[in-house]
Design a protein around this motif. Structure first.
Motif, PDB file in Angstrom:
ATOM      1  N   LEU A  62       1.048   1.867   3.588  1.00  0.00           N
ATOM      2  CA  LEU A  62      -0.409   1.874   3.731  1.00  0.00           C
ATOM      3  C   LEU A  62      -0.834   2.245   5.156  1.00  0.00           C
ATOM      4  O   LEU A  62      -2.002   2.522   5.411  1.00  0.00           O
ATOM      5  CB  LEU A  62      -1.003   0.500   3.389  1.00  0.00           C
ATOM      6  N   ILE A 132       0.771   5.845 -12.277  1.00  0.00           N
ATOM      7  CA  ILE A 132      -0.685   5.881 -12.195  1.00  0.00           C
ATOM      8  C   ILE A 132      -1.260   5.763 -13.601  1.00  0.00           C
ATOM      9  O   ILE A 132      -0.867   6.520 -14.501  1.00  0.00           O
ATOM     10  CB  ILE A 132      -1.171   7.200 -11.536  1.00  0.00           C
ATOM     11  N   LEU A 147      -5.348   2.167 -11.758  1.00  0.00           N
ATOM     12  CA  LEU A 147      -4.215   1.363 -11.284  1.00  0.00           C
ATOM     13  C   LEU A 147      -3.104   2.291 -10.816  1.00  0.00           C
ATOM     14  O   LEU A 147      -2.735   3.230 -11.531  1.00  0.00           O
ATOM     15  CB  LEU A 147      -3.706   0.460 -12.416  1.00  0.00           C
ATOM     16  N   ARG A 148      -2.583   2.028  -9.628  1.00  0.00           N
ATOM     17  CA  ARG A 148      -1.522   2.876  -9.051  1.00  0.00           C
ATOM     18  C   ARG A 148      -0.453   1.976  -8.440  1.00  0.00           C
ATOM     19  O   ARG A 148      -0.760   1.131  -7.609  1.00  0.00           O
ATOM     20  CB  ARG A 148      -2.109   3.810  -7.983  1.00  0.00           C
ATOM     21  N   ARG A 149       0.769   2.208  -8.823  1.00  0.00           N
ATOM     22  CA  ARG A 149       1.867   1.302  -8.461  1.00  0.00           C
ATOM     23  C   ARG A 149       2.998   2.086  -7.829  1.00  0.00           C
ATOM     24  O   ARG A 149       3.368   3.156  -8.300  1.00  0.00           O
ATOM     25  CB  ARG A 149       2.350   0.663  -9.754  1.00  0.00           C
ATOM     26  N   LEU A 499       4.054  -2.647  -5.614  1.00  0.00           N
ATOM     27  CA  LEU A 499       2.705  -3.004  -5.186  1.00  0.00           C
ATOM     28  C   LEU A 499       1.750  -2.175  -6.039  1.00  0.00           C
ATOM     29  O   LEU A 499       1.916  -0.955  -6.142  1.00  0.00           O
ATOM     30  CB  LEU A 499       2.504  -2.674  -3.704  1.00  0.00           C
ATOM     31  N   CYS A 500       0.769  -2.850  -6.632  1.00  0.00           N
ATOM     32  CA  CYS A 500      -0.215  -2.153  -7.462  1.00  0.00           C
ATOM     33  C   CYS A 500      -1.547  -2.138  -6.732  1.00  0.00           C
ATOM     34  O   CYS A 500      -2.022  -3.191  -6.295  1.00  0.00           O
ATOM     35  CB  CYS A 500      -0.333  -2.877  -8.799  1.00  0.00           C
ATOM     36  N   LEU A 501      -2.129  -0.955  -6.592  1.00  0.00           N
ATOM     37  CA  LEU A 501      -3.461  -0.826  -5.998  1.00  0.00           C
ATOM     38  C   LEU A 501      -4.459  -0.604  -7.126  1.00  0.00           C
ATOM     39  O   LEU A 501      -4.280   0.292  -7.957  1.00  0.00           O
ATOM     40  CB  LEU A 501      -3.493   0.355  -5.023  1.00  0.00           C
ATOM     41  N   GLN A 502      -5.482  -1.435  -7.150  1.00  0.00           N
ATOM     42  CA  GLN A 502      -6.490  -1.323  -8.212  1.00  0.00           C
ATOM     43  C   GLN A 502      -7.777  -0.784  -7.605  1.00  0.00           C
ATOM     44  O   GLN A 502      -8.312  -1.387  -6.669  1.00  0.00           O
ATOM     45  CB  GLN A 502      -6.699  -2.694  -8.869  1.00  0.00           C
ATOM     46  N   SER A 503      -8.261   0.324  -8.151  1.00  0.00           N
ATOM     47  CA  SER A 503      -9.529   0.940  -7.725  1.00  0.00           C
ATOM     48  C   SER A 503      -9.562   1.223  -6.225  1.00  0.00           C
ATOM     49  O   SER A 503     -10.607   1.062  -5.580  1.00  0.00           O
ATOM     50  CB  SER A 503     -10.721   0.027  -8.089  1.00  0.00           C
ATOM     51  N   ALA A 504      -8.428   1.667  -5.686  1.00  0.00           N
ATOM     52  CA  ALA A 504      -8.371   1.914  -4.235  1.00  0.00           C
ATOM     53  C   ALA A 504      -9.162   3.167  -3.876  1.00  0.00           C
ATOM     54  O   ALA A 504      -9.068   4.182  -4.579  1.00  0.00           O
ATOM     55  CB  ALA A 504      -6.925   2.068  -3.789  1.00  0.00           C
ATOM     56  N   PRO A 505      -9.948   3.110  -2.771  1.00  0.00           N
ATOM     57  CA  PRO A 505     -10.630   4.315  -2.310  1.00  0.00           C
ATOM     58  C   PRO A 505      -9.595   5.365  -1.892  1.00  0.00           C
ATOM     59  O   PRO A 505      -8.545   5.021  -1.340  1.00  0.00           O
ATOM     60  CB  PRO A 505     -11.435   3.839  -1.091  1.00  0.00           C
ATOM     61  N   ALA A 507      -9.202   7.299   0.478  1.00  0.00           N
ATOM     62  CA  ALA A 507      -8.763   7.328   1.876  1.00  0.00           C
ATOM     63  C   ALA A 507      -7.667   6.309   2.157  1.00  0.00           C
ATOM     64  O   ALA A 507      -6.964   6.412   3.165  1.00  0.00           O
ATOM     65  CB  ALA A 507      -9.953   7.067   2.793  1.00  0.00           C
ATOM     66  N   LEU A 508      -7.522   5.305   1.308  1.00  0.00           N
ATOM     67  CA  LEU A 508      -6.532   4.255   1.566  1.00  0.00           C
ATOM     68  C   LEU A 508      -5.274   4.423   0.718  1.00  0.00           C
ATOM     69  O   LEU A 508      -4.344   3.620   0.817  1.00  0.00           O
ATOM     70  CB  LEU A 508      -7.150   2.880   1.299  1.00  0.00           C
TER      71      LEU A 508
ATOM     72  N   LEU B 455      -3.345  -5.390  -5.274  1.00  0.00           N
ATOM     73  CA  LEU B 455      -4.428  -5.393  -4.296  1.00  0.00           C
ATOM     74  C   LEU B 455      -5.620  -4.664  -4.902  1.00  0.00           C
ATOM     75  O   LEU B 455      -5.523  -3.473  -5.224  1.00  0.00           O
ATOM     76  CB  LEU B 455      -3.953  -4.703  -3.014  1.00  0.00           C
ATOM     77  N   PHE B 457      -9.568  -3.335  -4.873  1.00  0.00           N
ATOM     78  CA  PHE B 457     -10.694  -2.900  -4.053  1.00  0.00           C
ATOM     79  C   PHE B 457     -11.923  -2.992  -4.946  1.00  0.00           C
ATOM     80  O   PHE B 457     -12.151  -2.144  -5.808  1.00  0.00           O
ATOM     81  CB  PHE B 457     -10.457  -1.488  -3.531  1.00  0.00           C
ATOM     82  N   SER B 469       1.446   0.684 -14.924  1.00  0.00           N
ATOM     83  CA  SER B 469       1.196   0.526 -13.485  1.00  0.00           C
ATOM     84  C   SER B 469       0.906  -0.918 -13.078  1.00  0.00           C
ATOM     85  O   SER B 469       0.741  -1.172 -11.882  1.00  0.00           O
ATOM     86  CB  SER B 469      -0.017   1.363 -13.066  1.00  0.00           C
TER      87      SER B 469
END
Lengths: 534, 534
Positions: A62, A132, A147-149, A499-505, A507-508, B455, B457, B469
């Protein structure tokens, strides 16, 4: 020979708080080797971990978009710096371990290849298992979020050097290479039987880290002749995982320390194994003499100091089997004595041979070889499938050039004996094609496969290929986690977590998970594998 | 309502050795519910494992070439039989748990979808991670043997039903479905707060096993109101892995039992979490009122009995934050009291609320709601980032409809508070686009990501999507192994281990690893992903 300093390497700095009192032994002569080293102090261990934590924060997908490229370059630089050590490394490793120069040269090649193979894996990048699942804003009864892992580094990893692989399973060996490849900082504990080799390799890693502008805490090397250092490393609050290759007793002690932490951490321990080899009658009829010679070669390779050493051979009763055992005894006798890794290992081997000779359930086969008390002499024992069941110690590993022949009468006798074995790194079946062996091999294979990580059909278990398909690890006590391997590229999976990112902008989102798939990874998008952009 | 028998289901047979004395409680009324159940006896547990071992031998990729198809059909049949239970299941689960009918119907749908999603994964088949490195007979200095690696089932898996998900994380829930999908036999322990629901689902699995001609030992259901049964299951010599969802104390006890076995086994425990939610100033300015209402909804969803319940909200000091807290208190008051899962959970929640109210480092926010003592009332507390550091108990999970607002002054104050959190299933950041939040979210995200499996957002952590995911699991104490997930298709990886076949004759190679790739799997051949035949 390059002059050595005997200090710890704490995040790029040489340091030694305590008085240095421990020296390694020249394996062949028993002489002490300079320089002396000391147990790492609590302050030194804290400093190594503090720097490792800082490195972990910097080496975060990140935070560092070029993590994969930086890591790959670092692994390659380590390989180059180890190569650059030249003869000094070979001489020191040979002196400390008693292993012949050819073996050390070969092991150095394997170590560098391992580093390069992890570099290639990381550079390609798909190992992070990107997945994804796109948002479904119209879905009923509730929308699905984006969702992206991906796999991310677990954090500081403690790596214990192994006595029997001073290069390939020590400071820059498979555990360290796979942990660094995953993006984790490594704190390596030098094995006290080869501190000089460890220092040379540790300096090579330190130089590579500097050259690649890695955070200094990405690597530290500490010495710890006493067990207290190993315990302190495993119990340190900042340790996130442990890699270990060694004895069952040593591995179990580390596992217990890790499990009793306020926050338990995984210990990936590769421990004992007797690697049973089953000979079926057709195979012995077809090529019994050659198999006896090859078995002796595998038993005595590296003076029997491989975790894949064939410690139990299951041989049918009867004349063909008798001839095989006679041939094996002859070949073992001809192999003669060898220099063992260190005095403790030699003493342990000698005690083990004496204990086995004293068992009421096994007989020692006389061998023609002789040699000085300071060397490891091959040893061969026989027993029966029935007697094996009566003495569980016969199924325990005897680390050195010894093996136990178990004579079996019929299929049921053989299968019952095999069911008595615990988990193993490997097992092997020798069968002749187009013979009566075919039916039996179908019964034997599943019984063995349930207990092993690697099942060989023909050949011998020593010689572990480093490649994606390798599995070096098996059910307890072969290793502490049968779901992992310590050899081959899959070893990296031990040191990463999803690590799963949910609705991440956008840019991040790290490159591995970005819409455009800038790294060209193979990803699972809405359940379908693809290298396409979204 | 279907009549229930209250017996264990041991490999398809109803059995109960001990006298049945334990009854579940109707959550809404406190009345006892028939039938009574008993602790499984040692003989019943032995019988379940003996049958499971036999099933494991039959469900072996080396023995059963149609394992994938059989397993997929079995999972689908379980789903169909659960559907076939109709209203009886909904009524019983509602009575035993106090969860509203709509929730149970939704959870049933999720449970069936999970089973179907694992069936699809197994039918497609690539999850076994087939890798083939072909022989290189001409390679120098030594040839490479043919190596083929795939995941195989680990063996009998013990699954503990969770009180808060009587369907989706109990007898046929995510742990059981993923273990069965991996090809492992399952021994499920019914949660004592919903034995009737467990029996209905257990009978559905039993019927499906029979219909699909699976070996009977592929599934057993045992009751165990006392902890002794759980301990006996985890300590049984034939258990190979454990799945658990519940409290930190319960999970730790099972982990310790598993670690102290002669042959330690993994326990995949999903335990406590407070799921911190960070509100940045821009987000509160933009939509503070809506966020307060949504936060209250997430806190009280399922009467707060979700492991993803937002137990800590980090809110900036100042007027915007004050308004958010006031709105949240109002919405929580309006939500009112709810029926909790069972009397023990209600009592634990009430004790936890009282203890927090007594803390010198937190203040209780008065809420307008009231309700009978038999129900769980929402509770809200506030503290500051500084005070939070003084009382570690404030960062512990309080299972129920309660949350703690932590007021922070500036970025350093916020980041220091976040660094104090242990591992979490999830964390959430609310930030406004095109605002001052942008810089802060870049600093907050990595600090949170190092401690969580997921995580978010925006949004709230309750509501866990079931898809490839998803990551439901995080660093200790969120789960016992941060490398695994208990939700989503990746959950299957917990219950399989790699097996490498070296130089295997074609006739013994399972379909997943055959030259012709008859299953059409995505495989790694000589390091390259492909669905092609060799």
């Amino acid at each position: 020979m390059t002059s050595l300093h005997g200090k710890h390497l704490i995040a790029g700095e040489r340091r030694r708080d305590a008085e240095a009192q421990h020296r390694a032994t020249q394996a062949a002569t028993g002489e002490a080797l300079d320089p002396a080293v000391a147990d790492a102090s609590a302050a030194e261990i804290d400093a190594a971990f503090a720097a490792a934590v800082a490195a972990h924060r910097a080496l975060d997908p990140l935070v560092e978009p070029d993590l994969a490229a930086k890591t790959a370059a670092f692994l390659e630089a380590i390989g180059a710096h180890i190569e650059g050590l030249g003869d000094a490394l070979v001489e020191r490793a040979t002196a400390e371990t008693g292993l012949p120069q050819g073996r050390i040269v070969g092991e150095r090649g394997r170590t560098i290849n391992q580093l390069r193979s992890f570099a290639a894996l990381v550079r390609e990048g798909s190992w992070v298992g990107a997945r994804i699942d796109r948002a479904l804003p119209e879905r009923q009864p509730i929308p699905r979020p984006d969702l992206r892992r991906m796999l991310v580094p677990v954090g500081p990893v403690v790596v214990f050097g192994a006595s029997n692989f001073p290069l390939a399973f020590s400071v820059a060996g498979g555990d360290a290479a796979s942990a660094l490849a995953a993006g984790c900082p490594v704190i390596a504990k030098a094995h006290p039987s080869h501190p000089g080799t460890s220092e040379l390799v540790g300096e090579a890693i330190t130089a590579a880290a500097r050259e690649c502008a890695m955070p200094a805490g990405v690597f530290s090397l500490v010495h710890g002749p006493s067990h207290a250092v190993g315990q302190a490393l495993v119990r340190h609050p900042s340790a996130r995982a442990v890699g270990f290759t060694g004895s069952l007793r040593g591995g179990r002690a580390l596992l217990e320390a890790a499990a009793s932490r306020p926050d338990p951490i995984p210990v990936f321990a590769e421990m004992g194994s007797v690697n049973p080899v089953v000979f079926l009658p057709g195979a012995l009829r077809e090529r019994g003499a050659a198999l006896a010679t090859q078995a002796a070669g595998s038993i005595t390779l590296g003076v029997g100091q491989f975790c894949t050493n064939p410690g139990v051979l299951l041989v049918p009763a009867g004349e063909t089997g008798d001839a095989f055992v006679a041939g094996l005894a002859e070949a073992l006798g001809a192999a003669g004595a060898g220099v063992m890794l260190d005095p403790n290992i030699l003493a342990g081997y000698r005690r083990g041979v004496e204990a086995r000779a004293a068992s009421a359930h096994a007989e020692r086969v006389p061998l023609t070889c002789a040699g000085p008390e300071t060397r490891g002499l091959p040893a061969l024992f026989t027993t029966t499938a029935t007697a094996l069941a009566a003495d569980p110690s016969l199924r325990e590993e005897l680390f050195g050039p010894a093996s136990l022949v178990v004579r079996w009468r019929d299929a049921d006798d053989l299968l019952a004996a095999l069911e008595g074995f615990e988990g193993q790194l490997s097992a092997t079946v020798h069968a002749a094609e187009n013979s009566d062996d075919a039916g039996l091999v179908r019964r034997v294979a599943p019984v063995l496969s349930r207990r092993v990580g690697r099942l060989l059909f023909g050949g011998f278990p020593t010689g572990v290929e480093v490649c994606p398909s390798m599995q070096h690890g098996g059910p307890w006590p072969a290793s502490s986690d049968a779901r992992t391997t310590s050899v081959g590229t899959a070893a990296i999976e031990r040191f990463a977590r999803p690590l799963c990112l949910q609705s991440a902008p956008a840019a991040l989102v790290p490159p591995a998970l970005q819409d455009q798939n800038p790294l060209g990874l193979l990803r699972l998008v809405d359940g379908v594998p693809t290298r396409d952009a979204l």
